[in-house]
Design an enzyme around this catalytic site. Structure first.
Site, PDB file in Angstrom:
ATOM      1  N   LYS A 121      27.424  37.065  36.079  1.00  0.00           N
ATOM      2  CA  LYS A 121      27.153  36.381  37.337  1.00  0.00           C
ATOM      3  C   LYS A 121      28.087  36.949  38.394  1.00  0.00           C
ATOM      4  O   LYS A 121      29.284  36.866  38.283  1.00  0.00           O
ATOM      5  CB  LYS A 121      27.443  34.881  37.220  1.00  0.00           C
TER       6      LYS A 121
ATOM      7  N   LYS B  27      42.334  37.196  31.397  1.00  0.00           N
ATOM      8  CA  LYS B  27      42.031  36.783  32.767  1.00  0.00           C
ATOM      9  C   LYS B  27      43.201  36.147  33.469  1.00  0.00           C
ATOM     10  O   LYS B  27      43.261  36.128  34.689  1.00  0.00           O
ATOM     11  CB  LYS B  27      40.909  35.720  32.755  1.00  0.00           C
TER      12      LYS B  27
ATOM     13  N   LYS C 298      29.164  43.748  30.087  1.00  0.00           N
ATOM     14  CA  LYS C 298      28.094  42.753  30.015  1.00  0.00           C
ATOM     15  C   LYS C 298      27.580  42.413  31.411  1.00  0.00           C
ATOM     16  O   LYS C 298      28.359  42.324  32.350  1.00  0.00           O
ATOM     17  CB  LYS C 298      28.691  41.493  29.367  1.00  0.00           C
TER      18      LYS C 298
END
Ligand code: TRP
Length: 337
Positions: A211, A127, A208
């Site tokens: 959110k 990330k 996955k």
């Protein structure tokens, strides 16, 4: 409970129950993956463990964020967690930043962690490393997570795949600190949640469910109304094989729908067409969400605030004691003794 001998590793009477901590990062709306993978196991455990559920708002600052949105997500997540059955009489529910001890211990642990150790974390490499505008807090995030865990003398932490390495780092830091400065921390173990811990995105079933923003069609929000759930499930990606089979590699979309159905109903399904499977999933999911949404509507933001304030108050004494112990062990304070 009668006080018996004290366990030197936990600083607690040997008769006390396992302490479990879960953290939830308020970076978006809670979704079906959170319900089945995190909230459900927490509900099952809250009767016979000493449970703590922390809304990790400090962790939400590690990536680009909007201050007003962050506050909304914290309030919404707390309300959804209570609506889903987190019982504040059994589980301490609180907001991370309400206890300054998290940042206090974070610093001490940073001083017991190698720069290289933080840099090696896979999630940081994926990330963060090299990207423009990456926050320093993203690099040190796993150390803050270790502080969250160690602050509470946590025995067990439920972890999904993405957090296994961070939990391992927390264990390493705790063990090193104890060996170097004295037995201060309980070394926690990770617990893998059982089935359906991995709910996948409906439109991208190899990723996955996460959110994201409300427009995301692949994620079922716990507050999504029934017609929106229907629309999302009906548009879920399947395949052209035409057989309702369970095979994550060959049929990831169909397998995900089947697993969602099974996790919601506890039944195998027995569907013979994709249409019937999807219709079954819609009904099963709506039946799960309906009571949560009803309870959510019945809770007032003020009641939620009261629960959070009470949670912070209950969590505080132990956190303060751990931080003091750690500080003294590492060479701070303790004057006049
Ligand atoms: N890092 C976790 C996540 O992204 C959230 C979290 C923060 C956490 N602190 C924690 C999880 C402590 C378990 C224990 O999902």
């Amino acid at each position: 409970m009668t006080l018996t001998a004290t366990n030197p590793a936990t600083h607690r009477p040997t008769a006390t129950r396992i302490r479990r901590l879960t953290g939830c990062k308020p970076t978006g709306h809670l979704h079906l993956g959170t319900l089945l993978g995190m909230i459900r196991p927490m509900l099952a455990a809250q009767h016979d463990t000493d449970s703590i559920m922390m809304i990790a708002d400090l962790h939400a600052l590690t990536v680009e964020h909007n201050p007003a949105r962050l506050r909304e997500y914290v309030a919404e997540q707390a309300r959804v967690l209570l609506a889903a059955g987190i019982d504040p009489d059994r589980t301490i529910l609180y907001v991370q930043s309400d206890l300054p001890e998290h940042t206090g211990l974070h610093y001490l642990l940073e001083s017991a962690t190698g720069y290289g150790e933080a840099q090696r974390m896979t999630q940081f490499k994926e990330k963060g490393a090299g990207a423009a505008g990456v926050r320093l807090s993203l690099l040190t995030y796993p150390v803050l997570m270790a502080a969250d865990i160690l602050l509470h003398d946590t025995d067990a932490v439920p972890v999904g795949d993405d957090q296994t390495q961070h939990l391992e780092l927390a264990r390493t830091i705790a063990t090193r600190f104890n060996a170097r400065y004295g037995e201060v921390f309980t070394v926690p173990v990770g617990q893998r949640p059982g089935v359906a811990a991995r709910v996948m995105d409906l439109t991208e079933p190899r990723a996955k469910m996460g959110k994201t923003n409300e427009a995301a069609l692949g994620t079922i929000g716990l507050l999504d109304p029934p017609d929106l759930v229907r629309r999302k499930v009906m548009r879920a990606v399947t395949d052209t094989l035409g057989v309702v089979g369970h095979d994550r590699d060959a049929q990831p979309g169909v397998t995900n729908l089947l697993e969602i159905y099974q996790a919601c109903t506890g039944e195998p399904g027995g569907f013979t067409s994709y249409g019937a499977l999807k219709a079954g999933v819609v009904d099963a999911v709506v039946a799960q969400l309906e009571p949560i949404q009803r309870a959510y509507a019945a809770l007032s933001p003020r009641e939620v605030d009261r629960v959070l304030a009470d949670g912070a108050e209950r969590a505080h004494p132990r956190a303060a004691a751990t931080l003091r112990r750690a500080g003294e062990a590492i060479g701070l304070g303790g004057r006049g003794r």
